[in-house]
Motif scaffolding. Structure first.
Motif, PDB file in Angstrom:
ATOM      1  N   SER A   9      38.578  43.563  38.046  1.00 49.28           N
ATOM      2  CA  SER A   9      39.652  44.520  38.434  1.00 49.28           C
ATOM      3  C   SER A   9      39.055  45.444  39.155  1.00 49.28           C
ATOM      4  CB  SER A   9      40.450  45.236  37.097  1.00 49.28           C
ATOM      5  OG  SER A   9      41.584  46.199  36.964  1.00 49.28           O
ATOM      6  N   LEU A  92      43.448  48.736  36.575  1.00 48.11           N
ATOM      7  CA  LEU A  92      43.091  47.940  35.607  1.00 48.11           C
ATOM      8  C   LEU A  92      44.519  48.744  34.287  1.00 48.11           C
ATOM      9  CD1 LEU A  92      41.996  46.510  33.480  1.00 48.11           C
ATOM     10  CD2 LEU A  92      40.445  47.850  32.634  1.00 48.11           C
ATOM     11  N   PHE A  93      44.665  50.063  33.812  1.00 45.43           N
ATOM     12  CA  PHE A  93      45.598  50.297  33.475  1.00 45.43           C
ATOM     13  C   PHE A  93      47.021  50.610  34.183  1.00 45.43           C
ATOM     14  CE2 PHE A  93      41.206  51.368  31.778  1.00 45.43           C
ATOM     15  CZ  PHE A  93      41.846  50.514  30.507  1.00 45.43           C
ATOM     16  N   SER A 107      46.900  44.806  33.906  1.00 47.61           N
ATOM     17  CA  SER A 107      45.688  44.287  34.321  1.00 47.61           C
ATOM     18  C   SER A 107      44.667  44.413  32.148  1.00 47.61           C
ATOM     19  CB  SER A 107      44.810  43.864  35.130  1.00 47.61           C
ATOM     20  OG  SER A 107      45.814  43.666  36.230  1.00 47.61           O
ATOM     21  N   ALA A 108      44.860  45.705  32.410  1.00 47.01           N
ATOM     22  CA  ALA A 108      44.431  45.380  30.567  1.00 47.01           C
ATOM     23  C   ALA A 108      45.253  44.676  29.916  1.00 47.01           C
ATOM     24  CB  ALA A 108      44.130  47.133  30.315  1.00 47.01           C
ATOM     25  N   ASP A 109      46.289  44.738  29.891  1.00 45.16           N
ATOM     26  CA  ASP A 109      47.283  43.780  28.961  1.00 45.16           C
ATOM     27  C   ASP A 109      47.150  42.264  28.659  1.00 45.16           C
ATOM     28  OD1 ASP A 109      48.816  46.129  28.305  1.00 45.16           O
ATOM     29  OD2 ASP A 109      50.294  45.634  29.763  1.00 45.16           O
ATOM     30  N   ALA A 112      42.896  41.998  27.543  1.00 48.23           N
ATOM     31  CA  ALA A 112      43.452  41.864  25.801  1.00 48.23           C
ATOM     32  C   ALA A 112      43.898  41.004  25.435  1.00 48.23           C
ATOM     33  CB  ALA A 112      43.858  43.699  25.615  1.00 48.23           C
ATOM     34  N   VAL A 118      36.233  42.796  31.304  1.00 47.85           N
ATOM     35  CA  VAL A 118      36.154  43.494  32.612  1.00 47.85           C
ATOM     36  C   VAL A 118      35.063  43.945  33.613  1.00 47.85           C
ATOM     37  CG1 VAL A 118      37.570  45.657  34.416  1.00 47.85           C
ATOM     38  CG2 VAL A 118      38.629  44.392  32.016  1.00 47.85           C
ATOM     39  N   PHE A 138      37.148  54.266  31.690  1.00 56.90           N
ATOM     40  CA  PHE A 138      37.457  53.126  31.742  1.00 56.90           C
ATOM     41  C   PHE A 138      37.004  52.228  30.532  1.00 56.90           C
ATOM     42  CE2 PHE A 138      39.196  54.132  35.888  1.00 56.90           C
ATOM     43  CZ  PHE A 138      39.886  52.794  35.901  1.00 56.90           C
ATOM     44  N   ARG A 142      40.889  51.929  26.411  1.00 60.30           N
ATOM     45  CA  ARG A 142      41.165  51.184  25.584  1.00 60.30           C
ATOM     46  C   ARG A 142      40.582  50.387  24.894  1.00 60.30           C
ATOM     47  NH1 ARG A 142      46.592  47.941  27.829  1.00 60.30           N
ATOM     48  NH2 ARG A 142      46.109  46.013  25.553  1.00 60.30           N
ATOM     49  N   VAL A 145      40.005  46.728  25.129  1.00 58.56           N
ATOM     50  CA  VAL A 145      39.342  45.555  26.661  1.00 58.56           C
ATOM     51  C   VAL A 145      38.106  46.305  26.697  1.00 58.56           C
ATOM     52  CG1 VAL A 145      40.071  45.991  29.205  1.00 58.56           C
ATOM     53  CG2 VAL A 145      41.816  46.394  27.451  1.00 58.56           C
TER      54      VAL A 145
END
Length: 441
Positions: A9, A92-93, A107-109, A112, A118, A138, A142, A145
């Motif tokens: 990402s 990413l978020f 993409s973070a979903d 995770a 990542v 980054f 989260r 992540v």
């Protein structure tokens, strides 16, 4: 067993994710490592490149359109591979404001949910130590992540690299690769993204060059060691109702935008897919139950399609007694006419009254939720569908009955409803700019 994986990402689009992804896939393949690719988010172009580079079919994982069990089921395609690599979309978020089926589409979903660390691709042009602050943000955004490390792209010189590494050492983030500036490594693009893999005459050379470039400048062993998320058991793929038992599917450079998981789902349900090429003036198989025209680039081939009388006549005969459905580019091809960017009108199939224009371009992009006002192949009236819209066409005229009530990701009504027309012999033509990803409210 599902092997460990990584999410490739970046902070934004245009940073070099796809170049790195293709280089990694081709480089690992050259080493004899079997890699299963995935694409995060609604993208129908990148998966074809992934497949060419890896030798394995790539599938989309989308947290706004897909429920968790559907994404978990798609993960089963990685069974037997040595490594999973997923390429993210946008940043990413980046996602929508209101979550959908299992997340906001970021993409973070997916990272995770799958437990994939990542690999963050950072555009190093125009900065040095300050890039470490971006990476640190980054890393902390989260807690669910994990950041495996960074790959620096468009690095100008050894001195530039040394300055960036000072910052990365300061925040304790591993540098997994450093890609120097190389203009020739960038893939050609057009208005809907990359020029399709099927149109790249030198695709094998592009992949070979990408593999050599990435192998030289990325620590492949360290990157593979950073992968996580291995799973012993998998979930069965979610069942997909095919549009018919025998599906005539338009497949060529004008009609290539169909999601791999849909075709795989149709076949898993026992349906037979019968490809045909409108650009080659082929008609749909008369023995098929339904005809499906995916999205694509009819605007780039409007003159050829207008001259394809065998295709048009065969499609019209088919629709007299059977059902035909088109998505986006396929929808435009079902209309009466298409005006290209030079203002020239080209005759389309005429199954619908739709007139579209690229002379008056307007950008349409975003997730869509549809409630069908009429049945389409594979989905009954009232069915709720999730997908997205991505095109530049402007509707000049749409006289037929509306196909669906459509809203965007925020619940705001969308004007492009699609359309449907019934024929005396029992056939039906339907279409929409909405690309189906999955059923669900």
């Amino acid at each position: 067993m599902i092997p460990p994986g990584l999410m490739i990402s970046a902070p934004s689009s245009g940073t070099g994710k796809t170049t790195l992804m293709l280089g990694l896939l081709a480089a690992f393949r050259a080493q004899g490592i079997d890699v299963q690719p995935f694409k995060g988010g609604p993208d129908y172009i990148d998966p074809a490149f992934h497949t060419a580079a890896s030798g394995r079919a790539s599938f989309n994982l989308d947290s706004w359109s897909m429920e968790k069990h559907r994404m978990a089921g798609l993960l089963a395609n990685a069974d037997g591979a040595d490594l999973v690599l997923a390429e993210g979309s946008m940043g990413l978020f980046d996602g929508v404001a209101i979550p959908g089926a299992s997340g906001n589409g970021a993409s973070a979903d997916v990272a995770a949910m799958m437990g994939w660390p990542v690999v963050l691709v950072l555009d190093a042009s125009g900065a040095a130590q300050s890039i470490a602050a971006t990476a640190l943000g980054f890393q902390k955004m989260r807690p669910d992540v994990a950041l495996a490390g960074v790959v620096l792209n468009r690095v100008a010189s050894p001195r530039h690299q040394a300055l960036i590494r000072v910052g990365m050492d300061q925040v304790g983030i591993p540098v997994l690769g450093v890609l120097p500036r190389r203009k020739e490594m960038e893939l050609p693009e057009r208005h809907l993204g990359l020029v399709q893999a099927g149109e790249q005459e030198n695709l094998s050379q592009i992949l070979e060059d990408a593999a050599a470039f990435v192998s030289e400048h990325v620590d492949l062993a360290a990157l593979r060691d950073a992968a996580m998320g291995a799973q012993e058991e998998t979930t069965a793929p979610a069942k997909i109702t095919p549009p018919g038992q025998r599906i005539a599917l338009a497949r060529d450079n004008a009609f290539a935008f169909v999601y791999p998981h849909l075709i795989a789902g149709w076949r898993a349900a026992g349906a037979e897919v019968l490809p045909f090429s409108p650009l080659a003036d082929e008609a749909p198989d008369a023995d098929a139950d339904v005809c499906w025209l995916p999205g694509g680039y009819p605007e780039l081939h409007a003159g050829v399609l207008a001259a394809a009388t065998r295709f048009r006549d065969g499609l019209q005969d088919f629709a007299k007694t059977k059902r035909v459905h088109g998505e986006c580019g396929g929808y435009m091809a079902l209309g009466s006419g298409l005006i290209d960017k030079e203002g020239v009108r080209h005759q389309m199939s005429g199954l619908l009254g739709l007139e579209t224009s690229f002379a008056k371009r307007k950008f349409h992009l975003g997730y869509r939720r549809a409630t069908l006002k009429a049945a389409i192949p594979g989905c009954d009236t009232g069915a709720q569908l999730r997908g997205h819209e991505f095109h530049y066409a402007t509707i000049i005229n749409e006289p037929d009955a509306p196909l669906a009530d459509i809203t965007d990701s925020n619940g705001v009504t969308v004007d492009e409803t699609g359309s449907v027309r019934q024929f005396e012999g029992g056939g039906q033509a339907s279409g929409t700019f909405f690309h189906l990803i999955a059923e669900g409210a």
